[in-house]
Scaffold this motif. Structure first.
Motif, short mmCIF file in Angstrom:
data_model
loop_
_atom_site.label_atom_id
_atom_site.label_comp_id
_atom_site.label_asym_id
_atom_site.label_seq_id
_atom_site.Cartn_x
_atom_site.Cartn_y
_atom_site.Cartn_z
N LEU A 288 0.85 -1.19 0.00
CA LEU A 288 0.00 0.00 0.00
C LEU A 288 0.88 1.24 0.00
O LEU A 288 1.75 1.40 0.86
CB LEU A 288 -0.91 0.01 1.23
N LEU A 289 0.66 2.12 -0.99
CA LEU A 289 1.40 3.37 -1.08
C LEU A 289 0.48 4.52 -0.69
O LEU A 289 -0.65 4.63 -1.21
CB LEU A 289 1.92 3.60 -2.50
N ALA A 290 0.94 5.39 0.20
CA ALA A 290 0.16 6.58 0.53
C ALA A 290 0.02 7.44 -0.73
O ALA A 290 0.98 7.65 -1.47
CB ALA A 290 0.84 7.36 1.65
N TRP A 291 -1.20 7.90 -0.99
CA TRP A 291 -1.48 8.61 -2.24
C TRP A 291 -2.01 10.01 -1.95
O TRP A 291 -2.66 10.24 -0.93
CB TRP A 291 -2.50 7.81 -3.05
N ASN A 292 -1.73 10.92 -2.86
CA ASN A 292 -2.15 12.30 -2.69
C ASN A 292 -3.59 12.49 -3.17
O ASN A 292 -3.94 12.06 -4.28
CB ASN A 292 -1.20 13.22 -3.48
N VAL A 293 -4.42 13.11 -2.35
CA VAL A 293 -5.83 13.28 -2.69
C VAL A 293 -6.01 14.11 -3.95
O VAL A 293 -6.81 13.79 -4.83
CB VAL A 293 -6.60 13.92 -1.51
N GLU A 294 -5.23 15.17 -4.06
CA GLU A 294 -5.36 16.04 -5.23
C GLU A 294 -4.98 15.31 -6.51
O GLU A 294 -5.62 15.50 -7.56
CB GLU A 294 -4.49 17.28 -5.04
N THR A 295 -3.95 14.46 -6.45
CA THR A 295 -3.57 13.68 -7.62
C THR A 295 -4.69 12.74 -8.03
O THR A 295 -4.98 12.57 -9.22
CB THR A 295 -2.30 12.86 -7.32
#
Length: 407
Positions: free
Chosen positions: A36-43
């Protein structure tokens, strides 16, 4: 207007207040593991549009619940970090695995099947530290670790000696097996850590940049070493190690691991239906007497301190010289005789050997017949006195000399 990416089957999810992307990370072996990779909400909004955020799965937090036969990814709103194993049981023979396990466990092969069966069906059961040793090459020790990795997948982690000693241990959290190849953990602090973790229900996990947190611990250790004498410091009364010396393989099969991989469903089917050959007799399941192998005795004997070895020699000389069935003495008697043998040691060290290594307890103040040794190696009677004495019988001495004390 910025073009929106099409969703290509990549799974996004929210745990607590953090967005993650579930991806398959390639490995040099050609396999891949899910992370699991932390992901940017805006992206995420730019890629799929703002409405997509409302459709991703949401969890309250993480949990770690091991289960190989009734696996659940979500449990009461929490995302299970424990991985499903890569294989499902299916009826079939497994001749290569059967032959390989017979090689690794020898005359204890039924215990070996018990060990795998307990890992598979009762992952929360605590088990002894399995230590495979051999000074010879091409024995299959590393192949055994790789077989465990194939069976239990992402729930197995490989550590180095430095990883094990590191204060950052978060990558162990939630692992069924912690494997160390080429182990050399012969410092006392290493030994204490292994012993404590092998019976721990929880431990303090720590990652870089994050506070320590207490987590449930159910990991088991599998260690391999080319050092047969002192890969790990093991004391005479220790009952938490299952040590096996592994002989060289009779022939070199470069495809053995691949052949065994195809047989894993048949092995799991067998383990589901097999009756255990042992019953629960200790906190680590197996009776300590079953773990008293010759390889364990060799390590204990090598790790014995010089004062302890000399104490055993003194007691044997007195029992033989005076034709006694038991020898009674107090700590001062032993300290004085060690000094005669040229070994200076303090009272607490002798007392610690008697109570911790030999598991003896002093009797209340007792009037007893004293014996001692002289500078020329003879034994003689001394004036009797009253003291808190320890008693070593000839049977106990034989057990200690055979390095199976407490087993």
């Amino acid at each position: 207007m910025t073009a929106k990416r099409k969703e290509t089957g990549a799974a996004y999810l929210r745990v607590g207040t953090t967005i993650y992307k579930r991806v398959q990370q390639p490995l040099s072996s050609g396999r891949s593991i899910e992370i699991l990779l932390a992901w940017n909400v805006e992206t995420l909004r730019q890629d799929f549009g703002k409405d997509y955020l409302a459709r991703i799965p949401k969890y309250d937090g993480f949990c770690t619940v091991p289960d190989h036969t009734n696996y659940r990814r979500e449990i009461h709103g929490f995302l299970n970090r424990y991985e499903p194993i890569p294989f499902q049981p299916a009826e079939g023979d497994f001749p290569h695995i059967r032959g390989f396990l017979s090689h690794i466990f020898g005359e204890q092969v039924e215990m070996g099947y018990d060990y795998l069966q307990l890992l598979y069906l009762r992952p929360l059961q605590r088990l002894p530290v399995l230590l495979l040793v051999s000074s010879e090459r091409n024995t299959g020790k590393t192949t055994f670790l790789n077989l465990l990795k194939l069976i239990f997948g992402g729930n197995v982690t490989f550590n180095t000696n430095e990883d094990f000693r590191s204060q950052f241990n978060d990558d162990w959290a939630g692992k069924l097996l912690i494997c160390v190849d080429e182990v050399l953990l012969n410092r006392r602090e290493d030994s204490e850590r292994i012993k404590n973790l092998s019976t721990a229900r929880s431990y303090k996990a720590e990652a870089k940049g994050r506070d320590r947190r207490e987590v449930e611990f159910f990991g088991k250790f599998v260690l391999c070493s080319n050092n047969e004498r002192n890969p790990v410091l093991i004391e005479a009364a220790e009952t938490r190690y299952w040590v096996r010396r592994i002989p060289p393989l009779t022939h070199d099969d470069q495809q053995l691991l691949a052949r065994m991989q195809t047989e894993i469903p048949g092995l799991l089917f067998f383990l589901q239906r097999r009756t255990l050959s042992t019953r629960e007799e200790s906190r680590l399941w197996f009776s300590p007497r079953l773990l008293a192998t010759e390889a364990l005795r060799r390590i204990i004997h090598y790790n014995r301190s010089k004062p302890e070895a000399e104490m055993l020699s003194i007691i044997r000389d007195i029992l033989d010289g005076e034709k006694l069935e038991e020898y009674q003495f107090d700590v001062s008697d032993m300290v004085n005789m060690l000094e005669i043998r040229g070994i200076r040691v303090d009272h607490p060290t002798v007392r610690r050997t008697l109570t911790e290594s030999w598991q003896l307890r002093p009797a209340p103040p007792t009037y007893y017949q004293r014996y001692t040794i002289t500078y020329n190696g003879l034994t003689q009677r001394q004036e009797s006195k009253t003291a808190r004495i320890y008693t070593v019988t000839r049977k106990l001495l034989d057990e200690l000399l055979n390095d199976v004390s407490g087993l």
